[in-house]
Write an enzyme that holds these catalytic residues in place. Sequence first.
Site, PDB file in Angstrom:
ATOM      1  N   HIS A   1     -46.935  32.471  -6.286  1.00  0.00           N
ATOM      2  CA  HIS A   1     -46.544  32.819  -4.938  1.00  0.00           C
ATOM      3  C   HIS A   1     -44.954  31.993  -4.393  1.00  0.00           C
ATOM      4  CE1 HIS A   1     -47.318  33.974  -0.741  1.00  0.00           C
ATOM      5  NE2 HIS A   1     -46.614  33.186  -0.413  1.00  0.00           N
ATOM      6  N   GLU A   2     -45.238  30.505  -4.674  1.00  0.00           N
ATOM      7  CA  GLU A   2     -44.275  29.644  -4.235  1.00  0.00           C
ATOM      8  C   GLU A   2     -42.856  30.091  -5.069  1.00  0.00           C
ATOM      9  OE1 GLU A   2     -44.241  28.590  -1.389  1.00  0.00           O
ATOM     10  OE2 GLU A   2     -46.526  28.711  -1.168  1.00  0.00           O
TER      11      GLU A   2
ATOM     12  N   GLU B   1     -44.488  37.588   2.698  1.00  0.00           N
ATOM     13  CA  GLU B   1     -45.560  37.003   1.775  1.00  0.00           C
ATOM     14  C   GLU B   1     -46.358  38.171   1.075  1.00  0.00           C
ATOM     15  OE1 GLU B   1     -46.645  34.039   2.272  1.00  0.00           O
ATOM     16  OE2 GLU B   1     -44.721  33.449   3.341  1.00  0.00           O
TER      17      GLU B   1
ATOM     18  N   HIS C   1     -41.048  32.934  -3.777  1.00  0.00           N
ATOM     19  CA  HIS C   1     -40.008  32.523  -2.600  1.00  0.00           C
ATOM     20  C   HIS C   1     -38.761  32.052  -2.965  1.00  0.00           C
ATOM     21  CE1 HIS C   1     -42.704  33.763   0.358  1.00  0.00           C
ATOM     22  NE2 HIS C   1     -43.545  32.989   0.217  1.00  0.00           N
TER      23      HIS C   1
END
Length: 641
Positions: free
Chosen positions: A173-174, A258, A177
């Site tokens: 997930h990170e 997100e 980003h």
Amino acid sequence: MPAPGFFERQTIAKRNTTLLVFLFTLAVAMIALAVCIVGYLVTRSETTGLPFHHWLLSSHGLITAGAVILLIVGTSGIRWIDLAGGGERVARMVNARLLDPSSQDPDERRFRNIVEEMAIASGVPVPQLYVMDNETAINAFVAGYTPNEAVMVVTHGALNQLTRDELQGVVGHEFSHILNGDMRINVRLIALLAGILAIGQIGFFLLHSSSHRHSFSSGGRNNGRGVLLIVGLALAAIGYLGVFCGRLIQAAVSRERERLADASSVQFTRNPEGIGGALYKIGLKSGYLEHTSHASDMNHMCFGESTKMAFSRLLGSHPPVDERIEAIQPGLLTRLRSRMRDLPADQVTAAGTRAPEQTSGFAGSTGFSQQEETSIAATTGTVTQAGELYASKLLNRLPANVRELLYTRSGAVQLIYALLIHDLRKDTAGNLLKYTPEAMVLRPDPALIRRFQPTLEREGDSIRLPALELAMPALRKLDPDERQALIRQVATMAEADGRITLFEFALHGFLQRHLASDSSRAVPVRYRSYRNVIGDLNTLFSLMARAGTRNQAEANTLHRQAVASFADRQGADNLALVEKVTVSSLRDSLGRLNQLSPMLKPAILDACAQCVRHDGRIAPREYELLRIVADQLDCPLPPLS
């Protein structure tokens, strides 16, 4: 619904920047108007009862509005400057500890191993890793202006409460980003919110001051207390408007990002239960940061909500946890609830959705068929199954002593020298190592260089770029002057024999791209069509056509095919194969091509890949050439099978 591709996400990030500026301007206007209304009501008798719209244009109104705007913009500007240190400054702001690469803590080693696998598999440098030791909640975030200087921060709770699969889901997930360009927006949003919240903070300060005066005034005769109380109450009320605006901006900019990051994590790890289990545990225990005063500032950056707030469904920076889990995979929430009920209560946190523990490798990487050959551009900014397996096997093959060397400044520098001299004769290599820069850490150490040689011999060309990515955290620890000296040293050594190979160009370009003083600067978009860069495309395709063919006739044909996709027929006929592409001309051309709009870059990468795939395969050195192009265009290219 599949996650958008890398170039689409880059476009979304740029669009979000425009949205952020618009919402900030709107919030400043609303707060200034609210303060002007208070000022009008307080001074109305002094201005002979002017209507509000006339008062607003009077000296009183203009001074009031100007002071408010100056205060908000000034506060944001000060915070903006304070955050110029990028990701490392944000990590220090929340009192996170830099993870020691030599740490023997199993949770910390597992975390580093997951991040390194993901970095190699996605083709980006390994970020600096930090841990928030005092936070027992499950949360994480990345910060920085570019992938070149990204940091990843996790809470202690995330390290010791998540299984490997779940932690891998959070890391995926990170990384999304990082790849999507979200980090720059996140850091800028901290600065902008600081200005928006400034009026409310002044209001609360005045309320506290009036209360303090009341406690120490004799007989309550302090006339100034009443004025302070009224003004403080008004500004505090307006401060709540600022808080509302700030939270609304966070929600508007963050929620969709997100969702995209959740989808990308599943795409990267191919294991929806990993990130789903992490989210489920956050739902059980919350991810609130209790030991930092910046939890509210960081809310939009974190994996889950970092602070409790009213009207969370409207103002939350993240969709509700249950919605996120169901969006990942319909029915996943029900399966997780059922699994948790079957576990003893004291094992929910420790085991949760634990799959068979793996020492390395991406969860779920077996059991998925290799995808059909696809375009190079389609793999950019993502993690392929082949990349996963390659990263896992590479890290397992690296000797422990070599891997530990890459974590130190001196070891990382000596790796660069080892790469430079690897293909040279002993006498030539010895002459290059005689160059002695002033900084001790940059001086060649033959003993350390020799420790890299067996690995370079065994792994061949394919190890060179991944080893550089692993060494980036240590290289970023060099002082700015040392970084510049290292870049100059590499250029001097590369030019010493009177010629520069493509790898030497790639190495120097990589260091320049990731270590130069302006490496955190975003490259502006200046070209929205190929018309103004057709000459640069011709230079690039001339090089790629020669790299992918064995004779002049084939090179001419391949070059003509590549150019034809970017120029009209008449223009293509006027573009001939460049006889000799120099390093300087290639550098200049790639610099201009990087200023193209993101959605124009995938066609360039695919055309380059078509050239080197001409013989049906991509050799390691041809892949390095593709990586040169991709890296200079800010397009992270994963390993290719």
